[in-house]
Enzyme design. Structure first.
Site, PDB file in Angstrom:
ATOM      1  N   PHE A 137       0.709  -1.180   0.002  1.00  0.00           N
ATOM      2  CA  PHE A 137      -0.141   0.113   0.056  1.00  0.00           C
ATOM      3  C   PHE A 137       0.776   1.177  -0.106  1.00  0.00           C
ATOM      4  CE2 PHE A 137      -2.530   3.546   1.625  1.00  0.00           C
ATOM      5  CZ  PHE A 137      -3.547   3.451   0.954  1.00  0.00           C
ATOM      6  N   ASP A 222       9.142   2.648   1.777  1.00  0.00           N
ATOM      7  CA  ASP A 222       7.860   3.314   2.307  1.00  0.00           C
ATOM      8  C   ASP A 222       7.941   3.097   3.734  1.00  0.00           C
ATOM      9  OD1 ASP A 222       5.519   4.110   3.177  1.00  0.00           O
ATOM     10  OD2 ASP A 222       4.526   3.433   1.326  1.00  0.00           O
ATOM     11  N   LYS A 251       2.521   9.330   8.561  1.00  0.00           N
ATOM     12  CA  LYS A 251       1.563   9.119   9.585  1.00  0.00           C
ATOM     13  C   LYS A 251       2.226   9.526  11.061  1.00  0.00           C
ATOM     14  CE  LYS A 251      -1.132   5.280   7.650  1.00  0.00           C
ATOM     15  NZ  LYS A 251      -0.835   4.837   6.459  1.00  0.00           N
TER      16      LYS A 251
HETATM   17  C1  LIG Z   1      -1.098   5.217   5.051  1.00  0.00           C
HETATM   18  C2  LIG Z   1      -0.091   4.692   4.259  1.00  0.00           C
HETATM   19  C3  LIG Z   1       0.430   5.496   2.852  1.00  0.00           C
HETATM   20  C4  LIG Z   1      -0.464   6.599   2.549  1.00  0.00           C
HETATM   21  O1  LIG Z   1      -0.531   7.828   3.400  1.00  0.00           O
HETATM   22  P1  LIG Z   1      -1.874   8.730   3.174  1.00  0.00           P
HETATM   23  O2  LIG Z   1      -1.319   9.699   4.121  1.00  0.00           O
HETATM   24  O3  LIG Z   1      -3.073   8.250   3.434  1.00  0.00           O
HETATM   25  O4  LIG Z   1      -1.641   9.397   1.699  1.00  0.00           O
HETATM   26  C5  LIG Z   1       1.411   5.021   2.205  1.00  0.00           C
HETATM   27  N1  LIG Z   1       2.281   4.067   2.557  1.00  0.00           N
HETATM   28  C6  LIG Z   1       2.084   3.427   3.514  1.00  0.00           C
HETATM   29  C7  LIG Z   1       2.911   2.267   3.842  1.00  0.00           C
HETATM   30  C8  LIG Z   1       0.974   3.742   4.620  1.00  0.00           C
HETATM   31  O5  LIG Z   1       0.951   2.944   5.765  1.00  0.00           O
END
Ligand SMILES: *Cc1c(COP(=O)(O)O)cnc(C)c1O
Length: 398
Positions: A137, A222, A251
């Site tokens: 994700f 990420d 986050k």
């Molecule tokens: C939550 C998340 C995102 C996206 O972040 P947003 O602030 O919702 O755009 C991207 N990568 C990972 C691993 C995430 O957990």
């Protein structure tokens, strides 16, 4: 306003993209949140791994209030001390060199993808391929949902940007087969979050790093969910003994104030020049003051160590529940305060029932209960949550 009125107004006026739980939250304190009827919940979701200091942490509240009284925003046409100092902290903590600050996770990843493309194209015009993992994700913008190798997020938004290829996570042979000199970057989560708290083998990332080096490809990690102490290290890649070329954060970084960041080595960051990327809000004084307060509190309160110690306890308690309810929990996994319990049944009803009993948890990938609480919780808070979870599981068994 009573909660039914809020539900009605939301239904009439908010875009119908969220399947929400039927409570209205009004405030929080530490690891607790309260709803509009005064009911108290122990919060093991923390706004999806965001409220790393819990709710209404005095230092974060003071930093935001103080900064709001001075200047909230001034654009990136001018220097601000808070932004410069945040960049220094993130560069130093990551072992990388240059930072860009945006407003969300998707934006951080979008920027990282743009930087990788610029870097790759300077080597060869065809060096544009970006490889990501199944069940990943990376966000909801068009490029990041294309990086997100899950059809359910992409369906309906085609045509998607080109140049993305997918491999199974934690499968080094598949990655090797997909790579070539045209690979500009491999983008992975150190532990997959939304995909179900999926852990790689301990040596996977060493091998990924070696493949990236062999093909001159960048490794983008990420760490939007795993970063900022969540897994018991500041960055999860520290567990694997490697360093990425670009790392993305969001986050937990500002404890709930919207922010995102990507950090790169000098070699990579130099692919960007003035005008190549930008943001109106990104790195504004308010968000940077919040992030600086979060980073200071993490250090002062030794929260990375706490995440490791309490995380081990949480995972042990979840394993105890697995022993007790083997027909319901098939696996417990995670690192630090990022834990998942794989169920043999769909998770939504369990989450609902825990909520009714005063514990907020989450289910991801359909059947994985996910626990990403504030980093400053105690064993007592873990016991509080697991007692409610146990009651819920016991009721299912009947
Ligand atoms: C939550 C998340 C995102 C996206 O972040 P947003 O602030 O919702 O755009 C991207 N990568 C990972 C691993 C995430 O957990």
């Amino acid at each position: 306003m009573d909660k039914q009125t809020v539900f009605d107004v939301d239904r009439d006026y908010y875009m119908p993209v969220f399947a929400r739980y039927s409570i209205v939250l009004t405030h929080g304190e530490g690891p607790y949140v309260y709803d509009s009827e005064g009911k108290k919940y122990i919060d093991f979701l923390a706004g999806i791994a965001v409220n790393v200091l819990g709710h209404a942490h005095p230092k974060l509240v003071a930093a935001v209030a103080e900064q709001a009284g001075k200047i909230i925003h001034c654009s990136n046409l001018y220097y601000t001390e808070g932004q410069a100092m945040l960049a220094k902290s993130l560069a130093t903590a990551s072992g990388l060199d240059k930072v860009f600050i945006g407003n969300s996770g998707a934006e951080a990843n979008e920027g990282a993808i743009k930087l990788a493309r610029k870097y790759g194209k300077a080597i060869h015009p065809d060096k544009v391929q970006i490889i990501t993992a199944e069940h990943s994700f990376h966000g909801r913008t068009l490029a990041t949902l294309t990086a997100t190798a899950q059809p359910k997020y992409q369906h309906g938004y085609e045509p998607l940007p080109g140049g993305f290829d997918y491999v199974p996570f934690n499968d080094i042979a598949a990655l090797e087969a997909a790579m070539s000199d045209k690979t500009c970057a491999v983008m992975l989560e150190p532990i997959q979050g939304e995909g179900g708290v999926n852990m790689p083998d301990q040596d996977y990332f060493i091998k990924v790093r070696a493949l990236c080096d062999r093909y001159g490809a960048l490794l983008i990690l990420d760490e939007i969910q795993t970063g900022i102490g969540r897994t018991g290290k500041m960055f999860a890649y520290e567990h694997y003994g490697i360093k990425p070329d670009i790392v993305t954060l969001a986050k937990g970084l500002a404890g709930g104030v919207p922010i995102g960041a990507f950090i790169a080595s000098n070699k990579v960051a130099s692919a960007f020049g003035p005008g190549d990327h930008g943001s109106t809000f990104g790195g504004n004084p308010l968000a940077c003051a919040a992030a600086n307060a979060v980073i200071n509190s993490i250090q002062e309160e030794k929260l990375i160590n706490n995440a490791q110690v309490i995380g081990e306890y949480l995972i042990a308690q979840l394993n105890a529940l697995k022993e007790k309810y083997p027909a319901l929990i098939s696996e417990v996994r995670g690192k630090g305060l990022m834990a998942g319990a794989k169920l043999t049944i769909p998770g939504r009803e369990i989450v609902n029932s825990c909520m009714n009993q005063g514990a907020i948890i989450n289910c991801t990938a359909g059947d994985v209960l996910r626990f990403v609480p504030p980093l400053n919780i105690t064993k007592g808070h873990v016991d509080e949550m697991t007692a409610i979870l146990e009651k819920t599981l016991a009721a299912v068994q009947l």
